[in-house]
Scaffold this active site. Structure first.
Site, short mmCIF file in Angstrom:
data_model
loop_
_atom_site.label_atom_id
_atom_site.label_comp_id
_atom_site.label_asym_id
_atom_site.label_seq_id
_atom_site.Cartn_x
_atom_site.Cartn_y
_atom_site.Cartn_z
N CYS A 49 0.83 -1.21 0.00
CA CYS A 49 0.00 0.00 0.00
C CYS A 49 0.86 1.26 0.00
O CYS A 49 1.45 1.59 -1.03
CB CYS A 49 -0.98 -0.06 1.16
SG CYS A 49 -2.40 1.01 0.91
N HIS A 102 -2.95 -5.43 1.86
CA HIS A 102 -2.15 -5.66 3.07
C HIS A 102 -2.13 -7.13 3.49
O HIS A 102 -2.89 -7.53 4.39
CB HIS A 102 -2.74 -4.87 4.24
CG HIS A 102 -2.68 -3.39 4.09
ND1 HIS A 102 -1.57 -2.65 4.44
CD2 HIS A 102 -3.59 -2.51 3.64
CE1 HIS A 102 -1.81 -1.37 4.21
NE2 HIS A 102 -3.03 -1.26 3.72
N GLU A 133 -0.14 -8.44 5.42
CA GLU A 133 0.25 -8.44 6.84
C GLU A 133 -0.94 -8.24 7.77
O GLU A 133 -0.84 -8.53 8.96
CB GLU A 133 1.34 -7.37 7.09
CG GLU A 133 0.87 -5.92 7.12
CD GLU A 133 0.61 -5.29 5.76
OE1 GLU A 133 0.62 -6.02 4.73
OE2 GLU A 133 0.38 -4.06 5.71
N1 GLN Z 1 -3.71 6.27 1.38
C1 GLN Z 1 -2.37 6.04 1.83
C2 GLN Z 1 -1.37 6.89 1.01
O1 GLN Z 1 -1.74 7.47 0.03
C3 GLN Z 1 -2.00 4.59 1.74
C4 GLN Z 1 -2.94 3.77 2.63
C5 GLN Z 1 -2.36 2.51 3.18
O2 GLN Z 1 -1.15 2.30 3.21
N2 GLN Z 1 -3.24 1.67 3.67
O3 GLN Z 1 -0.24 6.97 1.37
#
Ligand code: GLN
Length: 212
Positions: A78, A171, A173
């Site tokens: 992410c 994710h 994790e």
């Molecule tokens: N929305 C976050 C970003 O733009 C990422 C979200 C996440 O890691 N769950 O950095």
């Protein structure tokens, strides 16, 4: 085998726990010297804007790029994917331009801040992956050297690999899904101790089988 987890912000504790659960020794990375002796590195989910600032402030940017250049595996989830993207939609400067993709941050909008989806990830075997998406990015463009590891049913790309760099918009994790971390550990082992008799390979190939 020791695997680092970038621990400046975000859900690094969950990566640490996942690594421990698969028998890998986790190392929290906050300073450049913490990169010494680790075989790979996880970049957690969180807030990429905050991570960007802390990477700069703590002098980690150059050392992280040097670490990636050794061919050791890096795995970003992410925000970790955003941190490694060469292009961030909207013209933000890249942080660690390692992965030849364009990512669009918060791509699912307010109506769908978070959701879960079953994903097929052929490199990890037949069992589907439970994808947990939280204000997730989407991969809008992949360069020629990038393998798509998983897409949503509508075709939007959510997991990629380019040589030693793996990234997911979701994710593992947070979903109790160990297979990506096992793959990273296998890549780290092969990077540190190439099979006897074979020339040292800087980057694993996509033909590698599943980690045990
Ligand atoms: N929305 C976050 C970003 O733009 C990422 C979200 C996440 O890691 N769950 O950095």
């Amino acid at each position: 085998m020791k695997i680092g987890v970038l621990a400046v912000q975000g859900d690094f504790a969950e990566h640490v726990a996942m690594l421990r659960s698969i028998g890998v020794e986790p190392v929290e990375v906050r300073l450049p010297e913490h990169l010494e002796g680790i075989g790979g590195l996880c970049l957690p989910g969180g807030e990429s804007t905050a991570m960007r600032r802390l990477i700069e402030r703590w002098g980690l940017r150059g050392p992280l790029l040097d670490f990636a250049a050794t061919g050791a595996p890096l795995f970003g989830t992410c925000a970790g994917m955003i941190i490694m993207a060469k292009d961030i939609d909207g013209g933000e400067e890249p942080v660690l331009p390692l992965l030849d993709v364009t990512v669009h941050r918060n791509a699912f909008g307010r109506q769908l801040d978070s959701f879960e989806a079953e994903l097929t990830v052929p490199v990890l075997g037949d069992q589907p992956i439970h994808g947990v998406f939280i204000r997730a990015p989407i991969v809008e463009r992949v360069g020629a050297g990038v393998d798509v590891l998983a897409s949503l049913d509508d075709g939007r790309i959510v997991a990629v690999r380019e040589r030693n760099i793996i990234a997911t918009a979701f994710h593992p994790e947070l979903a109790g899904e160990p297979r990506f971390h096992r793959l990273v550990a296998t890549m780290a082992t092969e990077h540190q101790e190439p099979a006897e008799g074979s020339a040292r390979r800087r980057h694993p190939t996509r033909r590698e089988g599943l980690p045990r």
